[in-house]
Design a protein around this motif. Structure first.
Motif, PDB file in Angstrom:
ATOM      1  N   GLY A  20       0.808  -1.211   0.000  1.00  0.00           N
ATOM      2  CA  GLY A  20       0.000   0.000   0.000  1.00  0.00           C
ATOM      3  C   GLY A  20       0.840   1.259   0.000  1.00  0.00           C
ATOM      4  N   MET A  21       0.133   2.403  -0.030  1.00  0.00           N
ATOM      5  CA  MET A  21       0.809   3.686  -0.120  1.00  0.00           C
ATOM      6  C   MET A  21       1.636   3.980   1.126  1.00  0.00           C
ATOM      7  N   GLU A  22       1.076   3.683   2.312  1.00  0.00           N
ATOM      8  CA  GLU A  22       1.791   3.975   3.556  1.00  0.00           C
ATOM      9  C   GLU A  22       3.060   3.139   3.671  1.00  0.00           C
ATOM     10  N   GLY A  23       2.922   1.880   3.265  1.00  0.00           N
ATOM     11  CA  GLY A  23       4.120   1.023   3.278  1.00  0.00           C
ATOM     12  C   GLY A  23       5.176   1.533   2.314  1.00  0.00           C
ATOM     13  N   ALA A  24       4.710   1.979   1.122  1.00  0.00           N
ATOM     14  CA  ALA A  24       5.644   2.521   0.133  1.00  0.00           C
ATOM     15  C   ALA A  24       6.321   3.773   0.671  1.00  0.00           C
ATOM     16  N   LYS A  25       5.559   4.606   1.379  1.00  0.00           N
ATOM     17  CA  LYS A  25       6.122   5.839   1.951  1.00  0.00           C
ATOM     18  C   LYS A  25       7.215   5.507   2.953  1.00  0.00           C
ATOM     19  N   ALA A  26       6.958   4.490   3.803  1.00  0.00           N
ATOM     20  CA  ALA A  26       7.957   4.082   4.790  1.00  0.00           C
ATOM     21  C   ALA A  26       9.212   3.544   4.103  1.00  0.00           C
ATOM     22  N   LEU A  27       9.024   2.713   3.078  1.00  0.00           N
ATOM     23  CA  LEU A  27      10.169   2.156   2.348  1.00  0.00           C
ATOM     24  C   LEU A  27      10.952   3.258   1.643  1.00  0.00           C
ATOM     25  N   ALA A  28      10.214   4.259   1.123  1.00  0.00           N
ATOM     26  CA  ALA A  28      10.884   5.366   0.442  1.00  0.00           C
ATOM     27  C   ALA A  28      11.781   6.128   1.402  1.00  0.00           C
ATOM     28  N   ASN A  29      11.286   6.379   2.612  1.00  0.00           N
ATOM     29  CA  ASN A  29      12.105   7.082   3.601  1.00  0.00           C
ATOM     30  C   ASN A  29      13.343   6.264   3.972  1.00  0.00           C
ATOM     31  N   ALA A  30      13.157   4.944   4.032  1.00  0.00           N
ATOM     32  CA  ALA A  30      14.284   4.077   4.369  1.00  0.00           C
ATOM     33  C   ALA A  30      15.354   4.120   3.273  1.00  0.00           C
ATOM     34  N   LEU A  31      14.908   4.186   2.009  1.00  0.00           N
ATOM     35  CA  LEU A  31      15.854   4.189   0.894  1.00  0.00           C
ATOM     36  C   LEU A  31      16.742   5.427   0.892  1.00  0.00           C
ATOM     37  N   LYS A  32      16.276   6.503   1.506  1.00  0.00           N
ATOM     38  CA  LYS A  32      17.087   7.717   1.546  1.00  0.00           C
ATOM     39  C   LYS A  32      18.346   7.524   2.383  1.00  0.00           C
ATOM     40  N   ASN A  33      18.285   6.569   3.330  1.00  0.00           N
ATOM     41  CA  ASN A  33      19.428   6.347   4.226  1.00  0.00           C
ATOM     42  C   ASN A  33      20.178   5.055   3.912  1.00  0.00           C
ATOM     43  N   ASN A  34      19.446   4.064   3.411  1.00  0.00           N
ATOM     44  CA  ASN A  34      20.077   2.763   3.162  1.00  0.00           C
ATOM     45  C   ASN A  34      21.070   2.849   2.006  1.00  0.00           C
ATOM     46  N   ARG A  35      22.240   2.222   2.185  1.00  0.00           N
ATOM     47  CA  ARG A  35      23.274   2.261   1.149  1.00  0.00           C
ATOM     48  C   ARG A  35      23.709   0.861   0.682  1.00  0.00           C
ATOM     49  N   SER A  36      22.893  -0.139   1.007  1.00  0.00           N
ATOM     50  CA  SER A  36      23.282  -1.498   0.608  1.00  0.00           C
ATOM     51  C   SER A  36      22.324  -2.112  -0.409  1.00  0.00           C
ATOM     52  N   LEU A  37      21.053  -1.770  -0.336  1.00  0.00           N
ATOM     53  CA  LEU A  37      20.051  -2.419  -1.186  1.00  0.00           C
ATOM     54  C   LEU A  37      20.280  -2.083  -2.654  1.00  0.00           C
ATOM     55  N   LYS A  38      20.366  -3.125  -3.485  1.00  0.00           N
ATOM     56  CA  LYS A  38      20.600  -2.941  -4.915  1.00  0.00           C
ATOM     57  C   LYS A  38      19.377  -3.311  -5.752  1.00  0.00           C
ATOM     58  N   SER A  39      18.522  -4.197  -5.236  1.00  0.00           N
ATOM     59  CA  SER A  39      17.354  -4.657  -5.997  1.00  0.00           C
ATOM     60  C   SER A  39      16.135  -4.675  -5.088  1.00  0.00           C
ATOM     61  N   LEU A  40      15.070  -4.007  -5.546  1.00  0.00           N
ATOM     62  CA  LEU A  40      13.826  -3.951  -4.766  1.00  0.00           C
ATOM     63  C   LEU A  40      12.668  -4.267  -5.697  1.00  0.00           C
ATOM     64  N   ASN A  41      11.892  -5.295  -5.351  1.00  0.00           N
ATOM     65  CA  ASN A  41      10.760  -5.708  -6.176  1.00  0.00           C
ATOM     66  C   ASN A  41       9.469  -5.475  -5.408  1.00  0.00           C
ATOM     67  N   LEU A  42       8.675  -4.484  -5.892  1.00  0.00           N
ATOM     68  CA  LEU A  42       7.385  -4.155  -5.263  1.00  0.00           C
ATOM     69  C   LEU A  42       6.239  -4.379  -6.234  1.00  0.00           C
ATOM     70  N   GLN A  43       6.412  -5.315  -7.145  1.00  0.00           N
ATOM     71  CA  GLN A  43       5.388  -5.601  -8.148  1.00  0.00           C
ATOM     72  C   GLN A  43       4.099  -6.056  -7.467  1.00  0.00           C
ATOM     73  N   GLU A  44       2.980  -5.519  -7.983  1.00  0.00           N
ATOM     74  CA  GLU A  44       1.637  -5.923  -7.509  1.00  0.00           C
ATOM     75  C   GLU A  44       1.511  -5.785  -6.000  1.00  0.00           C
ATOM     76  N   ASN A  45       1.644  -4.533  -5.529  1.00  0.00           N
ATOM     77  CA  ASN A  45       1.558  -4.274  -4.098  1.00  0.00           C
ATOM     78  C   ASN A  45       0.593  -3.149  -3.750  1.00  0.00           C
ATOM     79  N   SER A  46      -0.289  -2.804  -4.727  1.00  0.00           N
ATOM     80  CA  SER A  46      -1.321  -1.782  -4.481  1.00  0.00           C
ATOM     81  C   SER A  46      -0.718  -0.458  -4.005  1.00  0.00           C
ATOM     82  N   LEU A  47       0.405  -0.063  -4.605  1.00  0.00           N
ATOM     83  CA  LEU A  47       1.048   1.179  -4.196  1.00  0.00           C
ATOM     84  C   LEU A  47       0.252   2.391  -4.642  1.00  0.00           C
ATOM     85  N   GLY A  48      -0.368   2.310  -5.803  1.00  0.00           N
ATOM     86  CA  GLY A  48      -1.041   3.463  -6.361  1.00  0.00           C
ATOM     87  C   GLY A  48      -0.043   4.483  -6.852  1.00  0.00           C
TER      88      GLY A  48
END
Length: 1133
Positions: A1055-1083
């Protein structure tokens, strides 16, 4: 009185004479001293000649010596018998010297006197060998000193002392019949992997303890590869005593020298070339080990006739020079002298194979060698990197640089152009390179200071010389003549003094020898280039056939007629010796040659001739024979030199895109053959999937020989095609290392044809027959071949219906084959019986590391048999048993084996029927086994209890790095146990929990563990019923975790709230190279959150936002935003 007696006893007056009133000389003491010195001198003589006595002594000479020593009463009868009974001849010599050394001066004097008075060869060698060898080495070193700088200019890593020859089993058809550049082109300078390497020091040594040293060795190499340089290097090392120390004399001859000789004997030849060797019979005697070097057989004016040459075994008898060489190689003359012949391959093949004991080949530069060469010699002003970049973008020039001699010429020419202020573009074809090379050599030494030179004057001075050199080059080429005498030069209007001009020294090399002086072009290709310039200029005014130098011919008027005539001669030449000549002839029509057209007197061309020549060459492509020969492929080379490349580019694009189906006309096949020569990418993986028919395979067959990895999948091949491919793999020239014949219609008959080829093939390492229909009989045929094949390491029989009978045959292979590393028998219905046979073979096999037995109806009984094998086999690294109806019983056997097995690294048990009991047994095994790294239990029946048991073991296990538990009915309680295990486990890198209903609660447990765990790199949580709270927890973990690289959350409801939380995390995370959020009702909003977050994230390389309801226009906006914020990130949306 007592004192007087004591004094007299010390100095007996009878042994003293008055010298002066107060000076006495003790005669006894003096005589003793002189005698001692004489004995020492005699002992030194014996010691000095001890090695020669042992080395050159013969039984007859020793018998004569013993008779003499017995006669002069130096030896007693008993001592003579003692010497004769000492054993071997060397032991007898040792005994003789020991006894005579103990006889004061009498024994050694008699021994020395006998030898010095003898006129036998043995005596001469004992007395004079060392001084003769020393003088000979000094002469050779002085003779080759002038070449030292030229031979040693390479960087240390490319010096001959650090390189090796290749030991080959005879010459291939390609080497025997084709032009040097064609040989290098099709092989791209690659070393054949199966060939043994041989250092120069071991050139004359036996290969095994029980074999003999070679008498006749032949070393082959294309023109410019460095054959003569290797010879000179060998001579220097031998003279310095670093190699072949058991060889007494090395006698090097160059065939250029021998060309001036008519009739002479072997001894006279040696005396003529080495006047300091006053007695050639000693050098050529059976007592000495002598090496005769015959360098450059391809430059010999005579053709050796081994069938009709008159026999001669007398080294004093005078015979014709060709008969002399023939009898030496045959062994009629000088049978005890070792012979080393160097030659270009085509001429070397004329020596009957039965006369040659060893054939070696000089390898060319590899791409790495070329870089080393450039970095060493052209390091100024970034020249090396610029030259390398140019070679990489022009494959035809790169191929030529595999030959060291040409590499020098090309690099020198490119640097010359780079230094020029004329801003000329770098040459793209061989013709352009050689044109610039001639201009450079003409301009060397002229006052230019990088200012425009008066080219008219410069060209006028050199044009006549270049024209005469071109005529010499052309008619020499027709006669296969590559070295010339001063008389030859004058016959073509060339004053030998003019060859010392700047152009002359750059184009011709003058070789001075004891016997005569010869000239040759800097390289064979330069002779061919100048020959082409002569023909090009002459064809515009000649009215007769230029190929007929001294005979009348039918009139031929006009450039086009002469051009056609040249190609007719080229296409008819079986040895391809005119191939490069016609390439240059075509290249001279290119408009890019204008800068040096004046020097070469090419005249002006309005472009019509080029267009006509392009049409003519393309017509030849279409109209030739059914099978594409190298003569036909050379036509594509000519189009490249003409810079008419539309067809070449079109075929290359189709090959890279895999869209050749239905387009392979004969012309396309010819161009494809050309691409396989010059394009490393095309030859290293030639993808002809779905493109070929029987007709096109037959057409392309000779050119497929030189591919490295050949993909012929999905071509509907039947057994008739396999007969063709069998002949391909059986050829001596075959370079194919991997071949894939998957998805065809090959049956038993085709497998039989393939098996015959595998009996003789020595290059193929990987064979893929997936999805054919070879059956059990086909498997049997191939198994028989595999028992004897020494190179194949990987075979794929997937889905071929080989059944139990075929599996039994392959099991027999595993019992005797010591090369096979990977065997894929997936989906072959081998059953329990087949599994048992293979298991029995595994108990003794120590080479197989990968075994795939998926979908084979093994059941528990087959699995138990394999498990038993694993208790003794510790070399198998990967075992795949997917879809084999294995239950807890089979699992119990496997886990019991794992407790003692220390070799298996990967075990695949997907899609079986393993339950809780089996999982618990695996847990027990994992507590003891720390070698297993990858365990796949996807789609079984483990449930929470089974996974909890495995999680308990993971806490202590220090080997497992990858665990797959997808589709196992796992819920949050088991996930909690896995999360707890991750808190203490520091080796797990991949955890796959896809399609298990662990929910938000399970994700939260895992997220909490990630805050502490520093080993996990990949976490797969597709379809685990996670929602917003789970996503928020995971986002919180990502702000702290700096090791996770791949996170798969497909098919959840973030969902959108989950995506918002993940987006904030990505601003600080420096290790993640691949993220798959296919079919997650992000809108749209959720996707935008993710997109904007990437502005500060520089590690993410892949993100999937598909199926999130953003629409086509929204997808474009988000995609553009991500690309703007993170240009290196691949987006699927």
């Amino acid at each position: 009185m007592e004192r007087k007696e004591l004094y007299d006893s010390i100095l007996d007056r009878s042994k003293r004479i008055m010298w002066q009133d107060d000076c006495y000389v003790d005669l006894q003491s003096t005589c003793s001293s002189v005698s001692s010195q004489a004995e020492t001198k005699d002992a030194d003589w014996i010691k000095k000649h001890q090695e020669q006595l042992q080395r050159f002594m013969t039984t007859s000479f020793l018998d004569g010596m013993l008779t003499h020593l017995r006669k002069v009463e130096v030896l007693s009868s008993a001592e003579e018998n003692k010497i004769k009974e000492a054993g071997k001849l060397q032991d007898q010599v040792n005994m003789l010297t020991t006894i005579t050394s103990g006889k004061d001066t009498q024994g050694s004097d008699a021994l020395q006197g006998f030898i010095e008075s003898s006129d036998s060869q043995v005596a001469s060698l004992i007395l004079n060998h060392d001084s003769m060898v020393k003088e000979h080495k000094e002469v050779l070193l002085r003779r080759y000193e002038q070449h030292r700088d030229r031979d040693l200019v390479s960087c240390p890593k490319l010096n001959i002392s650090s390189r090796t020859l290749l030991l080959v089993d005879g010459l291939s058809d390609l080497q025997q019949k084709e032009h040097d550049l064609m040989q290098v082109g099709v092989t791209r300078g690659r070393k054949r992997n199966h060939l043994r390497q041989l250092g120069l020091a071991k050139l004359l040594e036996p290969l095994t303890r029980i074999s003999l040293p070679p008498r006749v060795s032949v070393t082959v190499g294309v023109a410019g590869i460095g054959k003569t340089t290797w010879v000179r290097n060998f001579i220097r090392q031998w003279c310095q005593g670093t190699i072949c120390t058991d060889v007494s004399f090395v006698l090097p001859f160059n065939f250029c020298e021998l060309n001036s000789l008519e009739k002479l004997s072997a001894e006279r030849l040696v005396k003529m070339a080495f006047p300091h060797l006053t007695d050639p019979s000693l050098v050529l005697s059976t007592s000495c080990r002598t090496l005769l070097i015959l360098d450059g057989l391809d430059e010999f004016r005579c053709t050796l006739n081994f069938s009709d040459a008159g026999a001669c075994n007398d080294p004093k008898k005078e015979v014709s020079i060709d008969d002399l060489i023939t009898n030496i190689i045959r062994g009629n003359l000088l049978p005890d002298v070792a012979v080393w012949v160097t030659s270009r391959p085509g001429v070397a093949s004329l020596i009957p194979g039965g006369l040659v004991d060893r054939v070696t080949e000089i390898p060319g530069f590899s791409p790495k060698d070329i870089q080393l060469f450039l970095n060493h010699h052209f390091s100024e002003k970034d020249y090396a990197s610029r030259i390398w970049a140019h070679l990489e973008s022009h494959n035809i020039l790169m191929v030529m640089c595999y030959i060291p001699g040409i590499c020098w010429m090309v690099a020198d020419t490119l640097v010359y152009i780079m230094q020029s202020e004329t801003q000329e573009s770098l040459p793209r074809t061989c013709t352009e390179v050689y044109g610039h090379f001639c201009s450079m050599k003409a301009e060397v030494g002229e006052p230019r200071g990088r200012e425009p030179v008066k080219m008219e004057q410069l060209n006028g001075n050199n044009r006549k010389l270049l024209g005469n050199l071109g005529r010499l080059a052309f008619y020499g080429l027709l006669k296969h003549k590559y070295t010339f005498s001063e008389q030859d030069l004058r016959a073509y209007g060339i004053d030998p003094l003019l060859t010392q001009s700047s152009l002359g020294t750059g184009v011709l090399i003058r070789e001075e020898a004891v016997i005569n002086t010869t000239y040759r072009f800097t390289h064979l290709t330069l002779q061919e280039f100048l020959a082409a310039t002569f023909y090009h200029v002459s064809s515009k005014r000649a009215i007769f056939d230029i190929f007929s130098e001294s005979t009348m011919s039918w009139p031929k008027i006009g450039f086009q007629n002469h051009f056609k005539n040249a190609f007719q001669h080229s296409q008819q030449a079986e040895d391809g010796h005119l191939d490069v000549f016609v390439r240059f002839l075509a290249g001279l029509l290119s408009v890019a040659l204008k800068p040096f057209a004046g020097l070469l007197a090419l005249g002006k061309d309005d472009g019509n001739q080029k267009a006509w020549a392009a049409g003519f060459l393309q017509g030849l492509l279409v109209s030739g024979d059914t099978v594409v020969s190298l003569r036909a492929v050379n036509l594509a080379y000519c189009l490249q030199e003409l810079q008419h490349t539309e067809l070449l580019r079109s075929v290359e694009e189709d090959l890279q895109l895999g869209s050749l189906a239905g387009k392979l006309t004969r012309a396309h096949c010819v161009v494809l053959g050309y691409l396989l020569h010059v394009s490393q990418e095309c030859s290293e993986q030639t993808n002809l999937t779905g493109s070929l028919t029987y007709k096109t395979v037959k057409c392309l067959l000779p050119q497929l020989l030189y591919c490295s990895h050949l993909r012929l999948e999905n071509n509907h091949f039947k057994d008739d095609v396999m007969e063709l491919l069998g002949s391909l793999l059986s050829a001596k020239d075959c370079h194919i290392q991997k071949i894939s014949l998957a998805e065809n219609a090959i049956s038993t008959k085709g497998a039989k044809a393939l098996s015959r080829a595998l009996l003789v093939n020595r290059t193929l390492t990987s064979l893929n027959l997936r999805n054919n229909n070879i059956g059990s009989k086909g498997a049997k045929f191939l198994a028989e071949a595999l028992k004897m094949n020494p190179v194949l390491v990987s075979v794929n029989f997937q889905n071929n219906g080989i059944e139990e009978e075929g599996a039994q045959a392959l099991a027999e292979v595993l019992q005797c084959n010591r090369k096979l590393v990977s065997l894929n028998l997936q989906k072959n219905r081998i059953g329990v019986g087949g599994a048992k046979r293979i298991a029995d073979a595994l108990k003794t096999n120590m080479t197989l590391t990968k075994l795939i037995l998926c979908s084979n109806q093994l059941g528990d009984k087959g699995t138990v048999a394999l498990a038993e094998a694993l208790t003794v086999n510790h070399t198998l690294l990967l075992l795949q048993l997917q879809s084999n109806s294995i239950s807890n019983k089979g699992m119990t056997a496997l886990t019991k084996a794992l407790r003692s097995n220390r070799g298996l690294l990967s075990l695949n048990l997907r899609e079986n029927s393993i339950g809780v009991e089996g999982a618990k047994n695996m847990a027990h095994a994992l507590r003891e086994n720390n070698s297993l790294q990858d365990l796949d239990l996807t789609a079984n029946l483990l449930h929470d209890d089974g996974v909890q048991a495995i999680a308990g073991a993971i806490k202590f296990n220090r080997g497992l790095t990858s665990l797959h538990l997808q589709w196992n009915f796992i819920k949050s309680s088991a996930t909690k146990a896995l999360a707890n295990a991750l808190l203490s486990n520091g080796v797990m890198q991949l955890l796959d929990l896809q399609e298990n209903a662990i929910g938000n609660e399970g994700v939260i447990f895992l997220a909490e563990a990630l805050k502490t765990n520093a080993s996990l790199r990949t976490l797969c949580l597709q379809g685990v019923s996670a929602g917003t709270s789970g996503a928020i927890a995971m986002a919180d973990a990502l702000t702290m975790n700096q090791t996770l690289q791949t996170l798969d959350l497909r098919g959840n409801t973030v969902g959108m709230e989950g995506a918002k939380a993940l987006a904030n995390a990505l601003k600080n995370n420096r290790s993640l190279k691949s993220l798959n959020l296919q079919e997650n009702s992000l809108g749209m909003d959720g996707a935008i959150f993710i997109a904007t977050a990437l502005k500060g994230n520089h590690q993410l390389t892949y993100i999937n936002l598909q199926g999130n309801g953003v629409g086509q226009s929204g997808a474009k906006v988000i995609s553009d935003a991500i690309r703007a914020n993170a240009p290196g990130c691949v987006v699927d949306i």
